[in-house]
Write an enzyme that holds these catalytic residues in place. Structure first.
Site, PDB file in Angstrom:
ATOM      1  N   HIS A 151      57.988-101.901 -19.273  1.00  0.00           N
ATOM      2  CA  HIS A 151      58.181-100.323 -19.284  1.00  0.00           C
ATOM      3  C   HIS A 151      56.828 -99.803 -19.797  1.00  0.00           C
ATOM      4  O   HIS A 151      56.409-100.192 -21.046  1.00  0.00           O
ATOM      5  CB  HIS A 151      59.138-100.211 -20.247  1.00  0.00           C
ATOM      6  CG  HIS A 151      60.782-100.399 -19.648  1.00  0.00           C
ATOM      7  ND1 HIS A 151      61.764 -99.941 -19.997  1.00  0.00           N
ATOM      8  CD2 HIS A 151      60.977-100.989 -18.260  1.00  0.00           C
ATOM      9  CE1 HIS A 151      62.697-100.313 -19.184  1.00  0.00           C
ATOM     10  NE2 HIS A 151      62.342-100.955 -18.209  1.00  0.00           N
TER      11      HIS A 151
ATOM     12  N   PRO B  99      68.818 -99.069 -34.771  1.00  0.00           N
ATOM     13  CA  PRO B  99      68.266 -99.616 -33.665  1.00  0.00           C
ATOM     14  C   PRO B  99      67.425 -98.407 -32.736  1.00  0.00           C
ATOM     15  O   PRO B  99      66.876 -98.718 -31.749  1.00  0.00           O
ATOM     16  CB  PRO B  99      69.361-100.203 -32.920  1.00  0.00           C
ATOM     17  CG  PRO B  99      70.744 -99.391 -33.293  1.00  0.00           C
ATOM     18  CD  PRO B  99      70.271 -99.223 -34.996  1.00  0.00           C
TER      19      PRO B  99
ATOM     20  N   TYR C 172      66.442 -91.514 -24.297  1.00  0.00           N
ATOM     21  CA  TYR C 172      67.202 -91.223 -25.440  1.00  0.00           C
ATOM     22  C   TYR C 172      67.532 -89.817 -25.204  1.00  0.00           C
ATOM     23  O   TYR C 172      66.755 -89.038 -24.901  1.00  0.00           O
ATOM     24  CB  TYR C 172      66.097 -91.490 -26.482  1.00  0.00           C
ATOM     25  CG  TYR C 172      65.605 -92.765 -26.841  1.00  0.00           C
ATOM     26  CD1 TYR C 172      66.220 -93.424 -27.901  1.00  0.00           C
ATOM     27  CD2 TYR C 172      64.753 -93.514 -25.931  1.00  0.00           C
ATOM     28  CE1 TYR C 172      65.664 -94.849 -28.214  1.00  0.00           C
ATOM     29  CE2 TYR C 172      64.285 -94.695 -26.371  1.00  0.00           C
ATOM     30  CZ  TYR C 172      64.768 -95.316 -27.593  1.00  0.00           C
ATOM     31  OH  TYR C 172      64.564 -96.540 -27.801  1.00  0.00           O
TER      32      TYR C 172
ATOM     33  N   TYR D  45      56.116 -97.197 -31.289  1.00  0.00           N
ATOM     34  CA  TYR D  45      57.016 -97.632 -30.277  1.00  0.00           C
ATOM     35  C   TYR D  45      56.582 -99.009 -29.780  1.00  0.00           C
ATOM     36  O   TYR D  45      57.480-100.090 -29.722  1.00  0.00           O
ATOM     37  CB  TYR D  45      57.354 -96.575 -29.390  1.00  0.00           C
ATOM     38  CG  TYR D  45      58.903 -97.014 -28.623  1.00  0.00           C
ATOM     39  CD1 TYR D  45      59.942 -96.394 -29.012  1.00  0.00           C
ATOM     40  CD2 TYR D  45      58.824 -97.712 -27.540  1.00  0.00           C
ATOM     41  CE1 TYR D  45      61.354 -96.940 -28.541  1.00  0.00           C
ATOM     42  CE2 TYR D  45      60.005 -98.210 -26.923  1.00  0.00           C
ATOM     43  CZ  TYR D  45      60.976 -97.511 -27.202  1.00  0.00           C
ATOM     44  OH  TYR D  45      62.108 -98.025 -26.823  1.00  0.00           O
TER      45      TYR D  45
ATOM     46  N   LYS E 226      63.411-101.697 -33.412  1.00  0.00           N
ATOM     47  CA  LYS E 226      62.342-102.453 -34.404  1.00  0.00           C
ATOM     48  C   LYS E 226      62.943-103.650 -34.842  1.00  0.00           C
ATOM     49  O   LYS E 226      62.278-104.429 -35.436  1.00  0.00           O
ATOM     50  CB  LYS E 226      61.927-101.531 -35.435  1.00  0.00           C
ATOM     51  CG  LYS E 226      60.956-100.531 -35.012  1.00  0.00           C
ATOM     52  CD  LYS E 226      59.560-100.929 -34.508  1.00  0.00           C
ATOM     53  CE  LYS E 226      58.642-100.248 -33.903  1.00  0.00           C
ATOM     54  NZ  LYS E 226      58.837-100.442 -32.240  1.00  0.00           N
TER      55      LYS E 226
END
Length: 389
Positions: free
Chosen positions: A72, A292, A200, A384, A296
């Site tokens: 991704h 979550p 998200y 990220y 991480k």
């Protein structure tokens, strides 16, 4: 029995540590309270930082991951009915890999079995003693017989509820915790994901996440109250609520199906310091928990293992304990940065009970600033994809 390092816990962190130490010529025994099937039955996330991917390669366990994992290059954040893409690769030069934690565990188990390295499942009533001496001991029971392992070091990789952290005297440990007033209701479904990247969602009805495990298996989450039960949520109710929180384009591509797993996970931030007491070292969830939202948990365990495996290899290679002595400080420096990022993502994307108008406007301003600033997006992307270690 005698070994150099006794590892408590056969989750990803314990198995990865065992594999790295085995390849460094260091003897280990892994003890696991549960059965092998139980460990493989745990459903967990699977967004791997580039550093985690490279560490699995180093452990000789990256072949299937490289073949089946989904690369991704970005993520999407939905707010106000529109989606905004954060281009991870353009901003950092790095990507993440979607590959389920269950598959990571399976690969590590197979590598250990191939190596013929010992692992004891269903090791009950384990206790750690003499950790302030040069000869720690781990005792356990299996099949109605008692066993004892003498070792140089103990690695506690047995999770939040394990015995490792509990073996440290209370007065020697300091803990920091924030419990969030909501949980995540997640389902797993054998349907293609609705998008090529994770979405998200910040919505007035609550947070949602559209994720995946493969090109044919999807994982979806909804923010829910802590007092709700899985039995309160039929599949139909879940899909109806998810659709309400999605933008029109995402809703159009959503494929419903019967859930093959459904669970509710509470969210918390937790850190225990120090990550060492005597010759007992903590790694992964035994030392810290993150919500979550920032993907991480597994990655933070991997960075602990990277620091600890290198420190132990240095100790046996040169007899110097300098790297082991530095382990708690090095690991915690990265831990707190990941805890901060996970907290920030959670604050930005969830709806908190009884928010004030001020809180809602601040959250909206945070998101609008993120979408309008390449520098803000770069900061999110850097965290990220994973900070270096």
């Amino acid at each position: 029995m005698r070994t150099q390092v006794a590892i408590i816990g056969a989750g990803p962190s314990g198995l990865l540590l065992g594999q790295l130490l085995h390849r460094a010529g260091i003897e280990t025994i892994i003890l696991e309270q549960r059965s092998k099937d139980y460990v493989l039955g745990r459903i967990r996330a699977g967004v791997l930082e580039q550093g985690t991917v490279e560490l699995l390669d180093e452990a000789g366990c990256g072949s299937r991951m490289r073949q089946e994992g989904l690369v991704h290059e970005g993520i999407e954040i939905a707010f106000g009915g529109a989606r905004h893409r954060i281009d991870l690769k353009a901003l950092t030069g790095k990507t993440v890999l979607v590959y389920g934690q269950t598959e990571v565990t399976r690969d590590l188990m197979e590598a250990r079995e191939t190596a013929g390295a010992p692992i004891v499942y269903e090791a009950l009533s384990a206790r750690i003693s003499d950790i302030e001496t040069g000869h720690p001991r781990v005792r356990y029971r299996k099949d109605d017989a008692e066993y004892e392992i003498e070792c140089d070091y103990v690695a506690g990789c047995d999770g939040f509820h394990g015995i490792s952290r509990q073996s440290i005297p209370e007065q020697a440990l300091r803990t920091y915790e924030r419990v969030y007033p909501f949980g995540w209701l997640g389902i797993l479904v054998d349907k293609p994901p609705l998008a090529d990247e994770l979405i998200y969602v910040n919505h007035p009805r609550g947070f949602a996440l559209c994720s995946m495990r493969s090109a044919t298996r999807s994982r979806y989450y909804l923010q829910c109250r802590l007092d709700e039960q899985v039995s309160d949520w039929s599949d139909e109710r879940f899909w109806d609520e998810l659709e309400r929180r999605l933008d029109p384009e995402a809703r159009k591509w959503l494929q419903r199906g019967p859930s093959i797993e459904k669970s509710i996970a509470p969210l918390r931030s937790f850190v225990a310091e120090p990550m060492r007491f005597g010759n007992l070292f903590l790694a992964g969830d035994a030392a810290h928990i993150v919500p979550p939202t920032g993907a991480k948990g597994l990655n933070l365990a991997a960075s602990d293992v990277a620091y600890l495996s290198r420190a132990l290899a240095s100790r046996y290679r040169s007899s110097s304990t300098a790297e082991l002595d530095a382990y708690p400080q090095r690991a915690l420096a990265r831990v707190w940065k990941a805890v901060r990022f996970s907290w920030w993502m959670t604050q930005m994307l969830h709806r908190f009970p009884e928010p004030s108008g001020f809180d809602e406007r601040i959250q909206a301003a945070e998101l609008e600033y993120l979408f309008s600033s390449k520098l803000a997006q770069a900061a999110l992307a850097e965290n990220y994809v994973g900070l270096p270690y």
